[in-house]
Design a protein around this motif. Structure first.
Motif, PDB file in Angstrom:
ATOM      1  N   ALA A  68      47.303  -4.667  64.939  1.00  0.00           N
ATOM      2  CA  ALA A  68      47.429  -4.702  63.478  1.00  0.00           C
ATOM      3  C   ALA A  68      48.474  -3.691  63.043  1.00  0.00           C
ATOM      4  N   ASP A  69      49.099  -3.961  61.924  1.00  0.00           N
ATOM      5  CA  ASP A  69      50.110  -3.046  61.401  1.00  0.00           C
ATOM      6  C   ASP A  69      49.516  -1.707  60.990  1.00  0.00           C
ATOM      7  N   ALA A  70      48.299  -1.723  60.487  1.00  0.00           N
ATOM      8  CA  ALA A  70      47.640  -0.488  60.048  1.00  0.00           C
ATOM      9  C   ALA A  70      46.237  -0.449  60.636  1.00  0.00           C
ATOM     10  N   SER A  71      46.159  -0.382  61.938  1.00  0.00           N
ATOM     11  CA  SER A  71      44.887  -0.435  62.642  1.00  0.00           C
ATOM     12  C   SER A  71      43.972   0.734  62.251  1.00  0.00           C
ATOM     13  N   THR A  72      42.685   0.457  62.206  1.00  0.00           N
ATOM     14  CA  THR A  72      41.700   1.513  61.961  1.00  0.00           C
ATOM     15  C   THR A  72      41.162   2.079  63.278  1.00  0.00           C
ATOM     16  N   ALA A  73      41.600   1.519  64.385  1.00  0.00           N
ATOM     17  CA  ALA A  73      41.150   1.975  65.705  1.00  0.00           C
ATOM     18  C   ALA A  73      41.839   3.287  66.081  1.00  0.00           C
ATOM     19  N   PRO A  74      41.189   4.089  66.927  1.00  0.00           N
ATOM     20  CA  PRO A  74      41.838   5.314  67.402  1.00  0.00           C
ATOM     21  C   PRO A  74      43.087   4.961  68.215  1.00  0.00           C
ATOM     22  N   PRO A  75      44.043   5.857  68.263  1.00  0.00           N
ATOM     23  CA  PRO A  75      45.266   5.588  69.030  1.00  0.00           C
ATOM     24  C   PRO A  75      44.950   5.280  70.496  1.00  0.00           C
ATOM     25  N   LYS A  76      45.729   4.386  71.075  1.00  0.00           N
ATOM     26  CA  LYS A  76      45.537   3.994  72.472  1.00  0.00           C
ATOM     27  C   LYS A  76      45.605   5.219  73.380  1.00  0.00           C
ATOM     28  N   GLY A  77      44.670   5.294  74.298  1.00  0.00           N
ATOM     29  CA  GLY A  77      44.632   6.405  75.233  1.00  0.00           C
ATOM     30  C   GLY A  77      43.813   7.591  74.767  1.00  0.00           C
ATOM     31  N   SER A  78      43.369   7.569  73.497  1.00  0.00           N
ATOM     32  CA  SER A  78      42.539   8.682  73.019  1.00  0.00           C
ATOM     33  C   SER A  78      41.121   8.511  73.565  1.00  0.00           C
ATOM     34  N   PRO A  79      40.394   9.607  73.724  1.00  0.00           N
ATOM     35  CA  PRO A  79      39.040   9.505  74.272  1.00  0.00           C
ATOM     36  C   PRO A  79      38.123   8.749  73.305  1.00  0.00           C
ATOM     37  N   PRO A  80      37.144   8.047  73.845  1.00  0.00           N
ATOM     38  CA  PRO A  80      36.222   7.326  72.968  1.00  0.00           C
ATOM     39  C   PRO A  80      35.412   8.321  72.124  1.00  0.00           C
ATOM     40  N   PRO A  81      34.950   7.873  70.970  1.00  0.00           N
ATOM     41  CA  PRO A  81      34.143   8.770  70.140  1.00  0.00           C
ATOM     42  C   PRO A  81      32.837   9.114  70.861  1.00  0.00           C
ATOM     43  N   PRO A  82      32.282  10.277  70.590  1.00  0.00           N
ATOM     44  CA  PRO A  82      31.004  10.616  71.227  1.00  0.00           C
ATOM     45  C   PRO A  82      29.911   9.655  70.761  1.00  0.00           C
ATOM     46  N   ALA A  83      28.908   9.447  71.592  1.00  0.00           N
ATOM     47  CA  ALA A  83      27.811   8.534  71.251  1.00  0.00           C
ATOM     48  C   ALA A  83      27.148   8.925  69.937  1.00  0.00           C
ATOM     49  N   SER A  84      27.105  10.216  69.640  1.00  0.00           N
ATOM     50  CA  SER A  84      26.453  10.679  68.407  1.00  0.00           C
ATOM     51  C   SER A  84      27.154  10.154  67.155  1.00  0.00           C
ATOM     52  N   ALA A  85      28.443   9.808  67.253  1.00  0.00           N
ATOM     53  CA  ALA A  85      29.178   9.298  66.091  1.00  0.00           C
ATOM     54  C   ALA A  85      28.633   7.956  65.620  1.00  0.00           C
ATOM     55  N   SER A  86      27.997   7.214  66.523  1.00  0.00           N
ATOM     56  CA  SER A  86      27.437   5.897  66.182  1.00  0.00           C
ATOM     57  C   SER A  86      25.956   5.963  65.819  1.00  0.00           C
ATOM     58  N   GLU A  87      25.378   7.158  65.848  1.00  0.00           N
ATOM     59  CA  GLU A  87      23.950   7.297  65.533  1.00  0.00           C
ATOM     60  C   GLU A  87      23.751   7.378  64.024  1.00  0.00           C
ATOM     61  N   LEU A  88      22.737   6.666  63.531  1.00  0.00           N
ATOM     62  CA  LEU A  88      22.395   6.736  62.112  1.00  0.00           C
ATOM     63  C   LEU A  88      21.999   8.151  61.737  1.00  0.00           C
TER      64      LEU A  88
END
Length: 193
Positions: A68-88
């Motif tokens: 996408a031209d303005a992707s909301t995804a983290p830049p390629k090669g960056s570490p995945p977000p910690p599991a806690s980021a997806s916790e309610l």
């Protein structure tokens, strides 16, 4: 402006992405704390009146990422977000009868069991809250509208990455799909039902 004629036993709160990694972002026009507090207020009222509470979370490590031209995804090669980021957020005060739905894209219907939970519980009306107004909330609301659910948007129980993005959807999209009200107005309608 039409009144809210809600039948609580056929109503669900669908709260989008009130999780640690999203609540930590810079948001507007409403703060994460205000959106969280208003969503909890709605959840407590919906539960007390016999409705269903649905907490939707996005799996940030598994979210759909397409070119996408303005992707909301983290830049390629960056570490995945910690599991806690997806916790309610623990401040939601989840109860045993609450439903938790995990999505991997903006909308909460595709590839999830959200509709199955709603149908099995006889839900006809959805109260929408969450983050971000013009991403997850709007995408889920469009899916709900396509499935003929009546929609109520709790304007001050949602926010976005900018006040302008939030305001556009609130003024131009949501009034064509349902009814836009404040948390106080929605709570009052539920309590008087």
């Amino acid at each position: 402006m039409s009144s809210l004629d809600l039948h609580p036993e056929h109503t669900a709160l669908v709260a989008i992405d009130l999780q640690q990694g999203i609540l930590a972002r810079q948001l507007g026009p409403h703060s994460a704390a205000d959106v969280l507090a208003n969503s909890v207020r709605l959840a407590n009222t919906v539960r007390a009146k016999g409705g269903l509470v649905v907490w939707v979370r996005v799996d940030l490590a598994g979210i759909l990422s397409l070119p996408a031209d303005a992707s909301t995804a983290p830049p390629k090669g960056s570490p995945p977000p910690p599991a806690s980021a997806s916790e309610l957020s623990p401040e939601l005060g989840r109860q045993g009868a609450d439903v938790v739905v995990t999505k991997r894209q903006w909308g909460a219907f595709y590839g999830t069991d959200l509709e199955q939970h709603l149908r099995r519980n006889g839900i006809r009306s959805l109260i929408m809250s969450g983050i971000a107004t013009n991403f997850g909330v709007e995408s889920t609301a469009r899916g709900a509208f396509d499935r003929a659910y009546e929609l109520v948007f709790a304007e001050d129980a949602m926010t976005s990455l900018s006040a302008e993005a939030h305001a556009f959807v609130i003024a131009n999209i949501f009034p064509r799909m349902g009814r836009v009200r404040s948390t106080a107005e929605v709570v009052k309608a539920l309590q008087e039902a």
